[in-house]
Scaffold this active site. Structure first.
Site, short mmCIF file in Angstrom:
data_model
loop_
_atom_site.label_atom_id
_atom_site.label_comp_id
_atom_site.label_asym_id
_atom_site.label_seq_id
_atom_site.Cartn_x
_atom_site.Cartn_y
_atom_site.Cartn_z
N ASP A 24 0.77 -1.00 -0.07
CA ASP A 24 -0.13 -0.02 0.10
C ASP A 24 0.69 1.34 -0.08
O ASP A 24 2.02 1.20 0.49
CB ASP A 24 -1.09 -0.03 1.16
CG ASP A 24 -2.01 0.80 1.15
OD1 ASP A 24 -2.34 1.46 -0.04
OD2 ASP A 24 -2.88 1.20 2.09
N ASN A 72 -11.13 -2.80 -5.31
CA ASN A 72 -10.38 -1.68 -6.10
C ASN A 72 -11.11 -1.39 -7.40
O ASN A 72 -10.67 -0.51 -8.25
CB ASN A 72 -8.64 -2.24 -6.28
CG ASN A 72 -8.02 -2.12 -5.27
OD1 ASN A 72 -7.13 -2.95 -4.83
ND2 ASN A 72 -8.23 -0.98 -4.41
N SER A 200 -7.91 -4.55 5.40
CA SER A 200 -8.54 -4.50 3.90
C SER A 200 -9.07 -6.05 3.21
O SER A 200 -8.89 -5.99 2.15
CB SER A 200 -7.66 -3.69 3.27
OG SER A 200 -7.28 -2.27 3.94
C1 IPE Z 1 -5.59 -2.87 -0.15
O1 IPE Z 1 -5.13 -1.50 -0.47
C2 IPE Z 1 -5.69 -3.45 -1.40
C3 IPE Z 1 -4.23 -3.80 -2.19
C4 IPE Z 1 -3.00 -3.42 -1.58
C5 IPE Z 1 -4.19 -4.46 -3.47
P1 IPE Z 1 -6.27 -0.24 -0.41
O2 IPE Z 1 -5.50 0.97 -0.73
O3 IPE Z 1 -7.09 -0.49 -1.58
O4 IPE Z 1 -6.73 -0.40 0.83
P2 IPE Z 1 -7.90 0.64 1.84
O5 IPE Z 1 -8.80 1.16 0.70
O6 IPE Z 1 -6.85 1.77 2.01
O7 IPE Z 1 -8.18 -0.18 2.75
C1 IPE Z 2 -1.39 0.13 -3.26
O1 IPE Z 2 -1.29 1.57 -3.59
C2 IPE Z 2 -1.63 -0.46 -4.70
C3 IPE Z 2 -3.00 -0.78 -5.00
C4 IPE Z 2 -3.79 -0.90 -4.15
C5 IPE Z 2 -3.66 -1.40 -6.33
P1 IPE Z 2 -2.53 2.68 -3.36
O2 IPE Z 2 -2.92 2.87 -4.76
O3 IPE Z 2 -3.60 2.12 -2.63
O4 IPE Z 2 -1.93 3.83 -2.78
P2 IPE Z 2 -2.43 5.04 -1.93
O5 IPE Z 2 -3.06 4.01 -0.68
O6 IPE Z 2 -3.42 5.56 -2.41
O7 IPE Z 2 -1.46 5.82 -1.40
MG MG Z 3 -4.07 2.41 -0.55
#
Ligand code: IPE
Ligand code: IPE
Ligand code: MG
Length: 245
Positions: A24, A72, A200
């Site tokens: 993340d 997502n 998550s």
């Molecule tokens: C969790 O990250 C999913 C992945 C890393 C693929 P998110 O960024 O989607 O999670 P939330 O929405 O902050 O909980």
């Molecule tokens: C994790 O990084 C990758 C996926 C969830 C696909 P994020 O895209 O969630 O990055 P933040 O949380 O917005 O910084």
């Molecule tokens: Mg994220």
């Protein structure tokens, strides 16, 4: 459920057999640099490569990476498209590494939700690596733990309907056996980057006894050094599995 064999007062093996990671913070990494989110995902893909290598070097046998959740799909279409093309590039460019290191690629999640082209590519690489046993790279794609458990319950219900199992015979093993990758041991260590303190919808069943490690480091900055720190912290933990000591 698979657990390391440990006696009372003993800690588990010092190197985790299975590490699961919630990667993340790509978006925030990009934002801090005034870059588009996709650049964060690109930098994150480099971390994926670094951590796969670090697992091989440290002797970690299973690595599960949360790459895309069922939740997502609500993201902007352009971002989803960008993530899918990064995945495609990863499958093309890094396949050779899997062969060289005898690593088997697997997927957990609803494969059928992914674009047809990606599904094809994933199936091809999974097939080409299915006989390897040096390690497993498990990508969680369109993955949600509640979805996985619902799918498992549906499968078990069908078996009950067909007279193959009686309701009274359903136990933990029945449930575990109907998950997406039933033969994979439960994660010993779960890492989440970017400072968020939540799961998550990731491996809710399988993480029951995992050691949890949270770091403020954003995923694109999480490389071998940071991974080694997580392993060192894991080695200091004392796992009890309900026992005393
Ligand atoms: C969790 O990250 C999913 C992945 C890393 C693929 P998110 O960024 O989607 O999670 P939330 O929405 O902050 O909980
Ligand atoms: C994790 O990084 C990758 C996926 C969830 C696909 P994020 O895209 O969630 O990055 P933040 O949380 O917005 O910084
Ligand atoms: Mg994220």
């Amino acid at each position: 459920m698979t657990r390391p064999k440990v006696g009372p007062g003993e800690s588990g093996p010092k190197v985790p057999v299975h590490v699961a990671i919630i990667m993340d913070g790509n978006g925030r990494w990009a934002k801090r640099r005034g870059l588009p989110r996709l650049r964060g995902h690109q930098a994150g893909a480099e971390s994926v490569r670094a951590i796969i290598r670090a697992c091989r070097d440290a002797g970690v046998k299973y690595l599960t990476l949360y790459a895309f959740s069922v939740e997502n799909w609500v993201r902007p279409r352009a971002e989803i498209r960008g993530l899918m093309s990064l995945l495609k590039r990863f499958l093309r460019r890094d396949e050779r590494d899997l062969h060289e290191n005898k690593v088997r690629l697997r997927v957990i999640g609803r494969l059928a939700d992914l674009p047809a082209e990606i599904q094809q590519e994933l199936k091809r690489v999974m097939k080409a690596t299915e006989h390897y046993d040096a390690g497993q790279l498990i990508l969680a794609l369109s993955y949600g733990s509640r979805t996985e458990l619902s799918d498992a319950v549906r499968r078990i219900a069908r078996r009950v309907r067909d007279g193959e199992v009686t309701p009274d015979a359903i136990d933990e093993k029945t449930i575990a056996a109907n998950l997406y990758a039933p033969d994979v041991p439960d994660p010993d260590l779960m890492i989440r980057t970017s400072g968020e303190l939540r799961i998550s919808n990731f491996l809710l069943w399988q993480l029951s006894y995992a050691e949890l490690y949270f770091t403020d480091v954003l995923w694109p900055d999480f490389r071998e050094e940071q991974f080694r720190e997580a392993l060192a912290e894991y080695a200091r933990r004392h796992r009890r599995f309900g026992d005393i000591g």
